[in-house]
Design a protein around this motif. Structure first.
Motif, short mmCIF file in Angstrom:
data_model
loop_
_atom_site.label_atom_id
_atom_site.label_comp_id
_atom_site.label_asym_id
_atom_site.label_seq_id
_atom_site.Cartn_x
_atom_site.Cartn_y
_atom_site.Cartn_z
N PHE A 141 -2.31 1.22 -3.12
CA PHE A 141 -2.68 -0.19 -3.06
C PHE A 141 -3.34 -0.51 -1.72
N ALA A 142 -2.73 -0.02 -0.63
CA ALA A 142 -3.29 -0.29 0.70
C ALA A 142 -4.68 0.33 0.86
N LEU A 143 -4.88 1.52 0.30
CA LEU A 143 -6.17 2.20 0.42
C LEU A 143 -7.23 1.58 -0.49
N SER A 144 -6.79 0.79 -1.48
CA SER A 144 -7.71 0.22 -2.47
C SER A 144 -8.04 -1.25 -2.21
N THR A 145 -7.50 -1.82 -1.14
CA THR A 145 -7.76 -3.22 -0.81
C THR A 145 -8.35 -3.33 0.59
N HIS A 146 -8.93 -4.47 0.86
CA HIS A 146 -9.62 -4.71 2.13
C HIS A 146 -8.78 -5.68 2.95
N TRP A 147 -8.14 -5.21 4.01
CA TRP A 147 -7.22 -6.03 4.77
C TRP A 147 -7.39 -5.81 6.27
N ASP A 148 -6.96 -6.82 7.01
CA ASP A 148 -7.02 -6.74 8.46
C ASP A 148 -5.67 -6.38 9.05
N LYS A 149 -4.58 -6.90 8.45
CA LYS A 149 -3.25 -6.69 8.99
C LYS A 149 -2.23 -6.67 7.86
N ALA A 191 -9.43 -10.25 -9.99
CA ALA A 191 -10.60 -11.00 -9.51
C ALA A 191 -10.33 -11.75 -8.21
N ALA A 192 -9.08 -12.15 -8.00
CA ALA A 192 -8.76 -12.91 -6.78
C ALA A 192 -8.63 -12.00 -5.56
N ILE A 193 -8.51 -10.67 -5.79
CA ILE A 193 -8.25 -9.74 -4.70
C ILE A 193 -9.40 -8.76 -4.47
N LYS A 194 -9.99 -8.27 -5.54
CA LYS A 194 -11.05 -7.26 -5.43
C LYS A 194 -12.22 -7.77 -4.58
N GLY A 195 -12.58 -6.99 -3.58
CA GLY A 195 -13.72 -7.33 -2.74
C GLY A 195 -13.47 -8.42 -1.72
N LYS A 196 -12.26 -8.98 -1.66
CA LYS A 196 -11.94 -10.05 -0.72
C LYS A 196 -11.36 -9.45 0.57
N LYS A 197 -11.74 -9.99 1.69
CA LYS A 197 -11.13 -9.59 2.96
C LYS A 197 -9.83 -10.38 3.13
N LEU A 198 -8.72 -9.67 3.17
CA LEU A 198 -7.41 -10.29 3.32
C LEU A 198 -7.01 -10.23 4.79
N GLY A 258 -13.62 1.88 -1.72
CA GLY A 258 -13.10 1.25 -2.93
C GLY A 258 -11.82 1.88 -3.43
N MET A 259 -11.62 1.81 -4.75
CA MET A 259 -10.36 2.17 -5.38
C MET A 259 -10.02 3.65 -5.25
N VAL A 260 -8.73 3.90 -5.09
CA VAL A 260 -8.22 5.25 -5.26
C VAL A 260 -8.22 5.54 -6.76
N GLY A 261 -8.64 6.74 -7.15
CA GLY A 261 -8.67 7.08 -8.56
C GLY A 261 -7.31 6.92 -9.21
#
Length: 483
Positions: free
Chosen positions: A428-436, A187-194, A473-476
């Motif tokens: 993990f990298a493909l399943s999260t939203h990050w800038d750097k 919940a702390a990571i999903k959908g959050k821009k990191l 979103g998530m990788v299967g």
């Protein structure tokens, strides 16, 4: 941070990784002399614009830092932390706090356990931190920092232009972790821009696509049960995705030992004749999941020395505590350091028990055991790699005795790591939203960083391709525990 400023910061950080006797090491020592004998903290040890340092105890009291965070109690992360620590509060999980109090003698007044999964305000800052289970060793966590940039702390010459602005930044510091779908779905990571992910890049190389933890754990438990009890899995796949194994007796002339008989006396040599001792190599902290799986499969207690037992009892794991015994004859499973699992040392260890055990099965779990298949592509396309790796299954038959094994002393190298494989890092990298993404391991040379940066760029390209195809979103994944 511009590329020029970042390159300058990395050049400064290279000094921290200098080999003794080199020019870089001489420069580091000179710099240390200029700063009162204190090593300068690399820029990636201090969160930009925040008075927070992570795994940075070897640098003493860092300018502007008000809170020191420890991801887990492995020595390469707590270097120089000891009973003399007085440079500021240490924030960590409850288990890690217990461990550094026991192992290092750190005064309790400096240790501040933080609850899991709950945003918690860091005292004397405008930052909240959320602790997320790292799936590494017991007590290990990821830190999600959220807050404004309020101060240019640390030794870096880089000054953030956002200090004083109302913008909220998010930094995910992974410490050491074994990435899983549960992390991306937290919940702390999903959908959050990191804004920044500080990534454990221990195995950021496509030759390290070792099998999922759960499959390896199940394979070890199944193999141990076959060798000691002479049983076989009932299902054709040997282990299902949930890790539950159904067993049935199978007569076999190759069974090495009889089961332990409840109530048998340790001094009854006739009853003990033929017993097999199972030895599992561990770090001071880590590999406990393999131990528990084998112990449960064999219905056996677990023995280790007093110091190791004290460390295990620091962990919040009642199931593990219930398995422990201080009687080496009561337990068919003994824990030893990884370095003790070689033919000579196993033989010496076995001789201590004067015939109580006649054979040894040893498991030596480490990621460095893994060898990539011949012809492995070192620059694979990500999508086919993911598909190919997800089609593979690790079975008990995948575990092969080492060359110098004998019927009396049988040793298995187990490709088990508590760091992320290349596949897991990519998913993990493909399943999260990050800038750097900033690498935190194997960063001592420009060429090494360059290789990792090329993978970061490939991840960005793959994310773009997936978005264009509507695959956001998530990788299967095969299981909530692994991709």
């Amino acid at each position: 941070m511009s590329s020029h400023i970042e390159n300058t910061a990395w050049k400064q950080a290279e000094l921290d990784h200098a080999r003794p006797g080199t020019k870089l090491d001489a420069a580091r020592l000179a710099q240390k002399g200029e700063h009162g004998g204190r090593r300068l903290a690399p820029f990636y040890k201090v969160m930009p614009g925040m008075p927070i340092a992570v795994d940075a105890f070897r640098y003493g009291k860092i300018p502007g830092v008000k809170a020191y965070f420890l991801t887990h109690a492995h020595s390469d992360h707590y270097t120089a932390l000891n009973e003399k620590w007085a440079n500021g509060p240490i924030y960590c999980s409850e288990t890690t706090g217990n461990l550094i109090r026991l192992m290092l003698g750190v005064n309790s007044k400096w240790i501040h356990p933080v609850p899991m999964d709950v945003p918690t305000l860091v005292p004397e800052t405008e930052v909240t931190v959320t602790l997320v289970e790292a799936n590494h060793c017991p007590g290990s966590v990821l830190f999600l920092f959220e807050g404004r940039r309020t101060v240019n702390a640390g030794d870096s010459t880089f000054k953030s232009p956002h200090v004083g602005s109302p913008r909220v930044f998010r930094y995910l510091h992974c410490g050491d972790f074994r990435a899983s779908p549960q992390h991306a779905l937290h919940a702390a990571i999903k959908g959050k821009k990191l804004d920044i992910i500080y990534l454990d890049t221990t195995y950021l190389n496509p030759k390290y696509c070792f099998p999922p933890q759960r499959q390896v754990i199940d394979a070890c438990a199944t193999l141990a049960t076959r060798l000691v009890l002479g049983t076989e899995p009932t299902n054709s796949s040997e282990s299902d995705l949930t890790g539950k194994i159904s067993m049935k007796p199978k007569p076999s002339i190759d069974v090495w030992a009889r089961p332990i008989v409840k109530g048998q006396h340790n001094d009854d040599a006739s009853l003990r004749e033929g017993r097999t001792l199972v030895m599992v190599g561990t770090y001071s902290i880590g590999k406990e999941r393999i131990v528990k799986a084998i112990a449960n499969a064999l219905s056996s207690k677990v023995y280790c020395d007093k110091r190791k037992a004290a460390i295990l009892r620091c962990q919040d794991d009642p199931e593990l505590h219930a398995l422990l015994t201080n009687d080496p004859y009561e337990a068919q499973i003994h824990l030893v350091p990884l370095g003790a699992l070689n033919r000579d040392k196993i033989g010496d260890y076995l001789s201590q028990f004067k015939g109580a055990y006649t054979r040894v099965v040893g498991f030596r779990p480490t990621g460095w055991t893994y060898s990539p298949p011949a012809g492995t592509d070192t620059l694979p396309a990500l999508a086919p790699l993911i598909t190919r790796m997800q089609s593979r299954t690790f079975l008990p038959s995948s575990l092969v005795p080492t060359r110098n094994s004998t019927p009396r002393l049988m040793l298995y190298g187990v490709p088990y790591s508590e760091h992320s494989s290349f596949l897991e890092l990519s998913c993990f990298a493909l399943s999260t939203h990050w800038d750097k993404i900033i690498a935190t391991v194997n960063v001592g040379t420009e060429s090494g960083r360059g290789k990792m940066n090329r993978w970061f760029e490939k991840w960005e390209s793959e994310i773009k391709r997936r978005r264009e195809k509507g695959e956001n979103g998530m990788v299967g994944f095969r299981s909530i525990e692994y991709w």
